[in-house]
Every structure is written in C-alpha cells, then in structure tokens.
Design an enzyme around this catalytic site. Structure first.
Site, mmCIF file in Angstrom:
data_model
loop_
_atom_site.group_PDB
_atom_site.id
_atom_site.type_symbol
_atom_site.label_atom_id
_atom_site.label_comp_id
_atom_site.label_asym_id
_atom_site.label_seq_id
_atom_site.Cartn_x
_atom_site.Cartn_y
_atom_site.Cartn_z
ATOM 1 N N GLN A 75 0.855 -1.185 0.000
ATOM 2 C CA GLN A 75 0.000 0.000 0.000
ATOM 3 C C GLN A 75 0.892 1.236 0.000
ATOM 4 O OE1 GLN A 75 -1.691 0.996 3.768
ATOM 5 N NE2 GLN A 75 -3.511 1.921 2.904
ATOM 6 N N GLY A 76 0.980 1.911 -1.122
ATOM 7 C CA GLY A 76 1.869 3.070 -1.240
ATOM 8 C C GLY A 76 1.132 4.373 -1.059
ATOM 9 N N TYR A 77 0.797 4.662 0.168
ATOM 10 C CA TYR A 77 0.102 5.924 0.455
ATOM 11 C C TYR A 77 1.059 6.911 1.140
ATOM 12 C CZ TYR A 77 -4.503 3.626 -0.269
ATOM 13 O OH TYR A 77 -5.591 2.963 -0.774
ATOM 14 N N SER A 78 1.502 6.556 2.372
ATOM 15 C CA SER A 78 2.261 7.509 3.194
ATOM 16 C C SER A 78 3.575 7.903 2.544
ATOM 17 C CB SER A 78 2.562 6.895 4.563
ATOM 18 O OG SER A 78 1.378 6.501 5.191
ATOM 19 N N GLU B 108 -10.895 -1.997 4.788
ATOM 20 C CA GLU B 108 -9.921 -2.351 5.808
ATOM 21 C C GLU B 108 -10.633 -2.614 7.138
ATOM 22 O OE1 GLU B 108 -5.656 -0.434 7.158
ATOM 23 O OE2 GLU B 108 -7.106 0.752 6.070
#
Ligand SMILES: Cc1cc2nc3c(=O)[nH]c(=O)nc-3n(C[C@H](O)[C@H](O)[C@H](O)COP(=O)(O)OP(=O)(O)OC[C@H]3O[C@@H](n4cnc5c(N)ncnc54)[C@H](O)[C@@H]3O)c2cc1C
Lengths: 356, 393
Positions: free
Chosen positions: B121-124, B240
């Site tokens: 998951q490439g969010y932050s 989630e």
C-alpha cells in the site's frame, strides 16, 4: 528551607551532562545500538574520572561522603543519555563493601573503577526484594540461580542477595559460577542469568538495616535515572512537535498535541522533587528513607514507561523504527520498571511499612 | 433483542460445521499445498472470498454479515485458515471490485486472492502521514504510460510485494489538494523501484521505504478516473475495517492474557490470584466486551444496510486503547520475562516472553492506519459534529 541542589551538585551535573552530550548524544547512540550490548568503557572511565564511585563512602571509609543525592543527580543524567554502564550498581557495591570493611582489599580497585561490580538480586517471578531472597549459603558456598543481572559479562564482582536479607560477594572467576547472557529487550543494560554450583562466596558483615539501606539506595538511584529517561522522552517530543509539519503547520500547533505534551511534562517534572526528597531522606532522615525510596521508585519508573510510550505516539511512524532513538529509552524505561520489583510490589511494601 | 440466529442460520451453521469436519485436518495446518487446496474448496463452498465474483476466483455469494460471522466463529473454533491476509486481499481486491475496469479485474483479482500477487500500500510519504492528501509523489502521462517519481514510506511488506497500489499526484490546476490525486497500480519489479526495508523497534520485518525514479506503468492501470484517487482510496479504507473482526481479536488477546496470568507465577502464586491483576483484568474486560458487543450492533446495522453512527468511528481507537492496557497488564504478569527479547527461529519457539512483541507492537497499532489523535478528530468532527480544525494547506 532550601529545597534545591547545592552549587557543587549542579556543577557535577553540568560536567556529566557535557561529557555525555559529547559521547552519547542521540545519533551516537543509534550507531552504538547495534553493537554487542555491553559496558561502554569510554563512558565508564569518564564517569569514574568524575569520581562517582567515591561519592557514597564516607571520608573515614576512604570516600568523599557526598551523599546519595549527589549520586542520584549523576544517575539522572545517565538516564537522560541512556548511558550503557552499571555505575549505580557499582557505587552500591562499593558502599556495601566499605560498610563491611573499609580496609577490604577489593576496594581500591573498585573505587578506581579498574574493576566493575554489579548487583545480583532477582530470583525471577517477581522476587527482587530482600525479604524475597531465597538463595542459601552453606559453609561459604552457594547453590542456585540469580537472574536479570546487568553487565554480568563485564563485571568482576557480584553482590549477591541471600536468604535472611544478607549480602555476599562472589568473584567472577569463582569456581562453579556460570554466566549465561540473555537476549535483552533493553540493550543499554544487558542481562544475564548466574548459576552457582558449590560456588564460594564471602558473606558481608552488615546489619539488616544496612542491607535495607543499600536496597533503598538502589530504588532511589533507579528512580533518579528513570526521571532522566522521562525527561528525555518529553524533551525529544517537544523538539519534534516544533519541527514536524502536517496540514501546513507545525504539529505542535494542534491543541491535542500541546495538551499531550503538557500532560507528559506534568507527569514527569514533579518527579524531580520526588527523587530529590527520597535521596535527601536517605542522607539525612533515615527513618523516612525506606518509604520515600519505595514511593519514588514505584511512581517514577511507572511514569517513565508511560511517558516513553506517549512519546512514541507523538512521533508517529518514525518512532516505530529501530533507526530512530526513541525505543532505546522506551526499552530502558521498561527494564527499570521491572528491575527491583514492579510498582505494584513496591506499593504493597510501602503500605506495609506505614502499617496501613 | 434476540441473540440467536434464526433456524435458517442454524441450518447454515450446521452446513459450515459439516464442511469443516469433512475438509479440514488441523494436523496438516503447516502443509502449504494442503492449506491452499482447502482454501480453494472453502471458496467454492461459499465460505471464503465470499463477495468476490466467481469469475475472478471468489465465491460469488451475496453479502450476508450474519453468515460471515458464523463462518468466522466456526472456522476459528477448529483453527481453519481464513482468507489470506495482507493488503492485496483486504484492500486492493475489494477496491477493484468496486472501481476497477474489467481488464483490471481480470488481470489482478484471482491471482491476488490466490496469493500469487502480493501488494504494497503506497500511500504515506515522509511529508504526508496524517495529512495524507499533501502527498507529493508525481505521475505524468507520457504517451501510453505513466511516469512516476517520488518516495513512499512505512510501506508494509514492500520487500515481498510484486505490486503496489499507490496514491500519486497527477493533476495540478485543481481546487483542493485532494482533487489532484489518482490511484495507480505499479509493478514493483522494474528498474527505478528501490525498496529499503526499515527495521521496526521490535525486530523482524515490517515496513519499507520505496523510492520511485522514472517508474513506468501502463496508462490504463489507473483505478477510477484521474483526480478521483482520494475517493477510490476511501473505499480501500472502508474495506480495511471489520468491526467485529477487530473486536473478536481483542477478546482473543484478552483470553490469552488471562491464560498467561494463570500460568505465570508472581510472588509464589499464580499471577491471576493477585488482587491487583484481577482488578486490572476486570477493568479491561469491561472495555473488551463493550467493544465486542458494539461490534454486534454494527453487524446488525450493516446487515440492514444502515449506519451504526458514531460507534463505527471508534473501532480503531478502542482496539488501540485495549492494546495499551494489555501491554501494561502483560508487563505485570510476565515480570522479568518482559526483559527478554523473544527469539523466533525454526529450532526455537519463545516462551511467554513473546508478549514483548505485543507490548511494543501495541504502539505500532496506535499509529498505522491513522493515529489515535486522528481517530479522536474523526469522532469529534464527524461524530460529534464539532467545528473542523482548518488545515492550512
Ligand atoms: C506499523 C505501521 C505500518 C504502516 N503501514 C503502512 C503502509 O503499508 N502503507 C502506508 O501508506 N502507510 C503505512 N503506515 C503509515 C501510517 O499510516 C502513518 O504512520 C500514519 O498515518 C501517521 O503518519 P506519520 O507517521 O507521518 O505521523 P504524523 O502524521 O507526522 O504525526 C505525528 C504526530 O502528529 C499528530 N497529528 C498529526 N496531525 C494531527 C492533527 N490534525 N491533530 C492532532 N494531532 C495530529 C499525530 O497524531 C502524531 O502524534 C504504517 C505505519 C505503521 C506504524
């Protein structure tokens, strides 16, 4: 009334502070943290050079007789910088030995920091207090186990707690002594298990009250150290809140963060006076010392953990990493909370002492 | 109020139990091939990957939260494997079901559910955590490819993932920081992607930094429209959540803690006999059960397609707070065992000192997926409708 440190004590504090700031600031700690845990010789020698092992023994005993408060202030700074040495243990062994016999042949080397001595008190399962020591001596020999001994691999002598609230010295090379290192959560104070098999020891001739005083002093020094840990957690969090930006502003501008930080400070700051009082009581009001020691230790070691955890939350993701400094203090605070007995055990003892 | 499931559900439970008796052998739980084939059977029977279309490797059954709950309960009783965990099955695949194109569904869902494709998951980003919408990683459409440059951080399992679903900035002249964000799928196994694992303070692997330098992805690997990434990611965040799942987990942990307190000796007696430990466990159980039963309520509301209101904003922080309390009690119960760093290796299984990972990990749980402060802001601003604290960017 003058409830403050003396100028001399402040000077000592400053000198240890500047020494540790140069040898153990946060970035240096992170670098050292992956080394095999053990005594930081460089810092050890610098603390010895300040004269810490000399502080507790009286002048008649060949020391400086400067009292526990002075030593506690030094412990606070060592906590603040999470210095990896057993200096507090060492100073207590020196004092116990000096009380036993000021002319003891081991003293000069210990006073000079050439040899290292640590406490071997825990028997596991929450048995840390003198009244809980169960190891028995027979004909000058020991058979049994002591746990959670810090810096055992670097130590030359162990001050072992025995049944009947007695203390004995065991040398590192004593026959039948096996030292087994434990993978420790807190790498600044690594622990080992000591097993004695028909191991020779030397019982110290100390009154029960003298043994009690050594234990109280251990609680107080640890409280002071934990105050230093707590203060560091607050300090580093405040600095971070003034530099980290989210939503186009410093996170310290959010009232939620302000109150979190203020609450952390509110828990930690009054602890300074609490440990000062306990140390002063040990020096000057002995009848109050046992309870003051217990109260300070239970209160401050608990707050140090709470504050370190709060500091992690203030930082966010960065604080979950091994590369960031904060966990070093968190883990040391966790260790101190358990070492010498959990706050609950201390408080139970405090209630008994006051006849509640 | 009626806690029983009606006869139809009792019948369903009997079917689940019969299936498990016939198909699940706990002795083979470590045999990966056996487990994979069990999952396949359980999916075909309608018990796993329930709401994913059949054609993409799912069971294709209509959502029914009560059935789902029965499955959770019965599978847990015999320790049968549930769906694979991880970002792919829990976040990416449901998002694709909702927003993906047919080609995207075709290409990714089945292989994600089977575990062949693993997702990060490439969010932050270093500068965009709580304020996720301020993210800076940029993607430009050049010909029929997106060219991506920037950095992600705290990316869980990036070191073992084949793909990443990422939020990136694609639009410039837009009204808000949210409006410039798109949701892209990226192949991690290509030049320009550098993964640097970060060691967590409790050891082992957890998350990584991911550097993206002129990384390419096909133009049609965008999920949703350009500039719709924020809304698409919200669907991921919704998936989630699983109110009852988390609360059941809290009860599980609590029960384990009670068990440990019965076996660990403190001051000559089992720790559980200490009045203080009893009191602390008693207080904690109140929180755990309130959390669990609130999950039942949410389950009921979900089943009716209705909102449970403010309580549904409290799941994450309730779990986090319970984690803090568990850590405190575990320390008291373990005493000096909490000083030992647990070692996990093929020839060494740690004893109760493994709770150290809960003690430290409970802190990670307060941060990942949105910090406790942010959860409180959500409760205050969305739940209690207090004025919003304005963002300055
Ligand atoms: C174990 C773990 C796994 C993770 N996995 C992933 C992953 O796979 N993929 C991914 O994209 N991210 C992941 N994350 C990142 C996670 O989502 C962020 O760490 C989190 O959103 C917080 O961002 P930050 O770390 O930048 O902290 P910051 O946002 O900088 O927060 C610092 C502090 O400021 C506070 N704060 C910030 N804004 C406000 C406000 N408005 N009001 C009050 N307080 C505020 C926070 O509560 C915190 O105390 C993971 C994190 C962890 C710990």
């Amino acid at each position: 009334m003058y409830f403050d440190l003396t100028e001399e004590q402040y000077m000592l504090k400053d000198s240890i502070e500047s020494m540790l700031a140069s040898k153990n600031e946060d970035a240096q700690q992170v670098k050292k943290y992956d080394d095999k845990p053990g005594l930081d010789r460089d810092i050890w020698l610098a603390l010895v050079a300040v004269g810490l092992p000399m502080v507790l023994p009286t002048e008649e005993q060949g020391g400086l007789g400067m009292g526990l408060l002075t030593l506690a202030v030094a412990a606070e700074v060592q906590g603040y910088y999470a210095a990896a040495t057993p200096m507090q243990d060492h100073c207590l062994v020196v004092k116990a030995l000096a009380d036993h016999n000021a002319a003891d042949g081991r003293l000069p080397g210990l006073l000079a920091g050439e040899q290292v001595a640590v406490l071997a008190w825990s028997e596991g399962q929450g048995n840390w207090l003198p009244s809980q020591w169960g190891l028995v001596e027979h004909d000058g020999r020991l058979n049994g186990v002591k746990r959670d001994v810090i810096f055992a691999a670097d130590a030359d002598f162990f001050l072992v707690g025995l049944q009947g609230q007695r203390l004995a010295m065991v040398a590192k090379d004593a026959s039948g002594l096996v030292i087994e290192a434990v993978e420790s959560v807190d790498r600044t104070q690594p622990i080992s298990t000591l097993t004695f098999q028909n191991t020779p020891c030397e019982i110290l001739t100390l009154a029960a009250s003298q043994v009690g005083a050594i234990f109280d002093a251990a609680l107080i020094l640890q409280a002071a150290e934990s105050f230093g840990l707590g203060r560091h957690s607050v300090q580093i969090s405040v600095v971070y809140a003034k530099t980290r930006e989210q939503f186009g502003r410093l996170i310290g501008e959010f009232q939620a963060l302000k109150h979190q930080l203020a609450n952390m400070a509110l828990e930690v700051e009054p602890c300074q006076a609490l440990y000062w009082y306990a140390a002063h009581a040990w020096d000057a009001i002995p009848e109050e010392a046992p309870r003051a020691a217990v109260i300070a230790n239970a209160h401050i070691t608990e707050i140090a953990v709470k504050t370190a955890r709060a500091a992690v939350e203030v930082h966010g993701g960065i604080a979950i990493t091994w590369e960031f400094v904060l966990h070093i203090w968190l883990k040391r605070a966790m260790h101190n909370k358990v070492r010498f007995g959990l706050p609950a055990a201390q408080r139970a003892r405090s209630a008994l002492l006051e006849d509640w | 109020m009626d806690l029983s499931y009606n006869a139809e559900y009792d019948q369903y439970r009997a079917e689940v139990v019969a299936f498990l008796v016939k198909n699940w052998n706990l002795a083979l739980a470590r045999d990966e091939t056996y487990v994979a084939s069990f999952r396949k059977n359980a999916t075909q029977a309608g018990y796993l990957y329930r709401n994913f279309p059949k054609q993409y490797g799912g069971a294709g059954v209509a959502p029914d939260v009560l059935q789902a709950q029965i499955i959770r309960e019965e599978f847990a009783k015999v320790r049968a494997p549930k769906e694979l965990g991880g970002n792919g099955t829990m976040m990416l695949a449901p998002t694709l079901v909702e927003y993906g194109t047919d080609q995207q569904k075709e290409k990714f869902i089945a292989k994600t559910l089977s575990g062949e494709y693993r997702w990060a998951q490439g969010y932050s980003e270093p500068g965009a955590g709580s304020d996720l919408a301020s993210l800076k990683t940029k993607a430009e459409l050049v010909g029929d490819e997106w060219v991506i440059n920037g950095q992600k951080i705290w990316t869980t399992d990036a070191q073992s993932s084949n793909y990443m679903f990422a939020l990136v900035r694609t639009e410039t002249d837009v009204a808000s920081k949210h409006a410039g964000i798109s949701y892209l799928l990226i192949d991690m196994k290509q030049p320009g992607v550098t993964v640097r694992p970060l060691k967590p303070m409790y050891g082992g692997h957890a998350f990584c930094e991911v550097f993206l330098e002129d990384v390419r992805t096909p133009a049609d690997w965008i999920v949703g429209e350009r500039g719709e990434g924020w809304a698409v990611s919200k669907s991921t965040l919704k998936h989630e959540r699983n109110s009852v799942g988390a609360a059941t987990g809290a009860l599980d942990t609590f029960n384990k803690l009670v068990k440990v307190a019965k076996t660990e000796i403190l001051d000559g007696k089992p720790a559980i006999e200490s009045p203080l430990i009893r009191e602390q466990l008693g207080v904690l159980e109140g929180y755990v059960r309130a959390h669990l039963y609130s999950g039942y309520y949410q389950l009921t509301k979900d089943a009716q397609g209705k909102s449970a209101g403010i309580i549904s904003m409290m799941n994450k922080i309730n779990s986090s707070n319970i984690g803090h309390k568990v850590a405190e009690i575990a320390t008291a119960v373990l005493e000096d065992k909490s000083l030992i760093s647990p070692v996990f290796s093929p020839d060494h299984k740690p004893g109760n000192e493994r709770w150290v990972n809960q003690i430290l990990g409970s802190l990670a749980a307060t941060i990942g997926g949105g910090t406790s402060n942010i959860q409180l802001n959500i409760i205050a601003e969305r739940g209690l409708e207090l004025p919003r604290e304005e963002s300055k960017n």
